[in-house]
Design a protein around this motif. Structure first.
Motif, mmCIF file in Angstrom:
data_model
loop_
_atom_site.group_PDB
_atom_site.id
_atom_site.type_symbol
_atom_site.label_atom_id
_atom_site.label_comp_id
_atom_site.label_asym_id
_atom_site.label_seq_id
_atom_site.Cartn_x
_atom_site.Cartn_y
_atom_site.Cartn_z
ATOM 1 N N UNK A 317 0.853 -1.184 0.000
ATOM 2 C CA UNK A 317 0.000 0.000 0.000
ATOM 3 C C UNK A 317 0.889 1.235 0.000
ATOM 4 N N UNK A 318 0.516 2.231 -0.792
ATOM 5 C CA UNK A 318 1.307 3.448 -0.921
ATOM 6 C C UNK A 318 0.405 4.663 -0.753
ATOM 7 N N UNK A 319 0.851 5.629 0.066
ATOM 8 C CA UNK A 319 0.120 6.875 0.238
ATOM 9 C C UNK A 319 0.510 7.829 -0.889
ATOM 10 N N UNK A 320 -0.496 8.319 -1.641
ATOM 11 C CA UNK A 320 -0.247 9.221 -2.764
ATOM 12 C C UNK A 320 -0.692 10.646 -2.471
ATOM 13 N N UNK A 321 -0.960 10.947 -1.223
ATOM 14 C CA UNK A 321 -1.417 12.283 -0.840
ATOM 15 C C UNK A 321 -2.891 12.251 -0.499
ATOM 16 N N UNK A 322 -3.729 12.579 -1.468
ATOM 17 C CA UNK A 322 -5.183 12.595 -1.233
ATOM 18 C C UNK A 322 -5.774 11.193 -1.216
ATOM 19 N N UNK A 343 -5.009 -6.771 -8.510
ATOM 20 C CA UNK A 343 -5.872 -5.594 -8.590
ATOM 21 C C UNK A 343 -5.215 -4.394 -7.931
ATOM 22 N N UNK A 344 -5.564 -3.213 -8.436
ATOM 23 C CA UNK A 344 -5.206 -1.961 -7.779
ATOM 24 C C UNK A 344 -6.485 -1.317 -7.263
ATOM 25 N N UNK A 345 -6.454 -0.872 -6.017
ATOM 26 C CA UNK A 345 -7.587 -0.158 -5.412
ATOM 27 C C UNK A 345 -7.115 1.221 -4.978
ATOM 28 N N UNK A 346 -7.880 2.251 -5.304
ATOM 29 C CA UNK A 346 -7.556 3.618 -4.882
ATOM 30 C C UNK A 346 -8.575 4.028 -3.829
ATOM 31 N N UNK A 347 -8.075 4.312 -2.625
ATOM 32 C CA UNK A 347 -8.934 4.562 -1.471
ATOM 33 C C UNK A 347 -8.709 6.002 -0.997
ATOM 34 N N UNK A 348 -9.775 6.774 -0.726
ATOM 35 C CA UNK A 348 -9.591 8.144 -0.238
ATOM 36 C C UNK A 348 -8.832 8.178 1.082
ATOM 37 N N UNK A 349 -7.979 9.207 1.236
ATOM 38 C CA UNK A 349 -7.287 9.430 2.495
ATOM 39 C C UNK A 349 -6.177 8.432 2.759
ATOM 40 N N UNK A 350 -5.870 8.254 4.046
ATOM 41 C CA UNK A 350 -4.783 7.366 4.467
ATOM 42 C C UNK A 350 -5.355 5.989 4.783
ATOM 43 N N UNK A 351 -4.975 5.016 3.984
ATOM 44 C CA UNK A 351 -5.407 3.631 4.198
ATOM 45 C C UNK A 351 -4.227 2.740 3.831
ATOM 46 N N UNK A 352 -3.483 2.288 4.836
ATOM 47 C CA UNK A 352 -2.227 1.591 4.591
ATOM 48 C C UNK A 352 -2.171 0.260 5.353
ATOM 49 N N UNK A 353 -3.001 -0.706 4.960
ATOM 50 C CA UNK A 353 -2.926 -2.019 5.616
ATOM 51 C C UNK A 353 -1.584 -2.684 5.339
ATOM 52 N N UNK A 354 -1.143 -3.488 6.281
ATOM 53 C CA UNK A 354 0.152 -4.155 6.145
ATOM 54 C C UNK A 354 0.094 -5.238 5.071
ATOM 55 N N UNK A 355 1.220 -5.499 4.406
ATOM 56 C CA UNK A 355 1.269 -6.619 3.462
ATOM 57 C C UNK A 355 0.857 -7.924 4.148
#
Length: 377
Positions: A317-322, A343-355
């Motif tokens: 998971x990578x934080x891209x800002x918004x 799959x790639x999922x784009x989630x609003x805000x900070x969402x960084x579950x561990x691998x």
């Protein structure tokens, strides 16, 4: 009955006057040797409207811009300005007589002229005092009135871009043509400059035909977008129309990253590792491409107990800002054991579950599309 009602119902009452497009290209075909660069294109721009030609390199969009400007001799079709033909049918009006402003990709400012000299260069035939007054007016419009004496090498990229736009607007053109106008700017400056340019264009009232390969730029600038592929327009409409109802997988993918799943229609649906997707009237047995936007992939923490929704495992998971971008792997079970899907999922805000985290996965039907698989990706 009122007087106005009587007038409007009278058989000789004049119908509302239809305003012709500021720019109309009809049946345009153009080839370079054996290469068919433009193949039957129709596009029109209303007064005050911004229309964007969007597509990959080599699709013909810049050729259309050059034909509209008169920089290429029209081979087939017609170009009209305010309803008057300027090219085609034996007519070929010179570029300088078309009343069209052109902003090149590299701005093409004259290095030996100052900003004012560049801006008023095209105002031939104007009295000297009127030329300067118009130069001051358009420089104020683009916010560079205090830079009139500067030379191009003393300006930033964004300032040069605005000088080029001021020069294009100075003769009060009916139509402004923009050829990849922001490609030379860095990302942050590009965002600011295109916002300024949009306001300038709208306040000027000129129609604008713009070329870009950047879908976000097209959506930001345009009232209408025409998506091109191999010399043809494959779909045109408002940014919302094209994003929410793409005509095929090519158009869908041109408006951002997508997840692509190959499948076959059975029972009016496509069975995938992320669930069953309605096939939208495509015949059973048809090979299809299921297109899911990353923002349409929903992720929830996996609670205890049985889940009807498919489950996936977080790879990273990578934080891209918004937003946060989450990479997932879906693995088949039962009859689909051994199958997997990334799959790639784009989630609003900070969402960084561990691998390695297991999550419930579902998809938003409004962000999921099914197309026959024979369309180029």
């Amino acid at each position: 009955m009122t007087v106005s009602a009587l007038q409007s119902s009278h058989p000789l009452a004049a119908s509302p006057r239809r305003v012709p497009p500021a720019l109309a290209l009809t049946g345009i075909r153009h080839a370079y040797g054996a290469v068919q660069a433009v193949d039957g294109v129709d596009v029109a721009v209303a007064p005050g409207e911004v229309v964007c030609l969007l597509g990959p390199s080599g699709c013909g969009k810049t050729t259309i811009l050059r034909l509209a400007a008169g920089l290429e001799d029209l081979q087939e079709g017609e170009v009209a300005l305010d309803g008057q033909r300027v090219a085609g049918g034996g007519t070929n009006l010179a570029p300088e007589k078309r009343g069209v402003g052109l902003v090149f990709q590299d701005y093409a400012l004259f290095p030996h002229l100052d900003v004012m000299g560049n801006v008023i260069f095209g105002l031939t035939g104007w009295p000297a005092g009127d030329r300067i007054a118009r130069g001051v007016e358009v420089l104020e419009m683009v916010g560079l009135a205090d830079m009139a004496d500067a030379f191009p090498h003393e300006l930033s990229g964004g300032q040069q871009q605005r000088v080029a736009l001021a020069r294009a607007l100075a003769p009060k053109p009916r139509v402004v043509l923009l050829d990849e106008p922001y490609s030379g700017l860095d990302a942050r400056l590009r965002d600011r400059v295109r916002d300024e340019v949009l306001h300038i264009l709208k306040s000027s009232g000129s129609a604008c035909l713009m070329v870009t390969h950047d879908s976000e730029e097209a959506m930001f600038m345009a009232d209408r977008i025409a998506v091109m592929r191999d010399g043809r327009i494959v779909q045109q409409g408002s940014p919302a129309d094209l994003y929410c109802a793409p005509a095929d997988a090519f158009v869908a993918a041109f408006f951002g990253e997508v997840n692509l799943i190959e499948g076959r229609v059975q029972g009016a649906a496509v069975d995938t590792l992320v669930g069953t997707v309605a096939s939208d009237g495509i015949a059973d047995g048809t090979e299809v491409s299921v297109v899911i936007r990353p923002e349409g992939v929903r992720i929830e923490a996996l609670s205890e107990g049985f889940s009807r929704d498919p489950c996936g495992e977080v790879e990273q998971a990578r934080l891209l800002g918004r937003t946060s971008l989450v990479h997932l792997t879906m693995r088949g079970e039962g009859a689909r054991l051994g199958e997997s899907l990334h799959l790639h999922a784009r989630v609003p805000g900070v969402f960084l579950p561990r691998p390695g985290t297991r999550v419930r996965v579902s998809v938003d039907p409004a962000q999921t599309f099914v197309f026959p698989a024979n369309v180029p990706k």
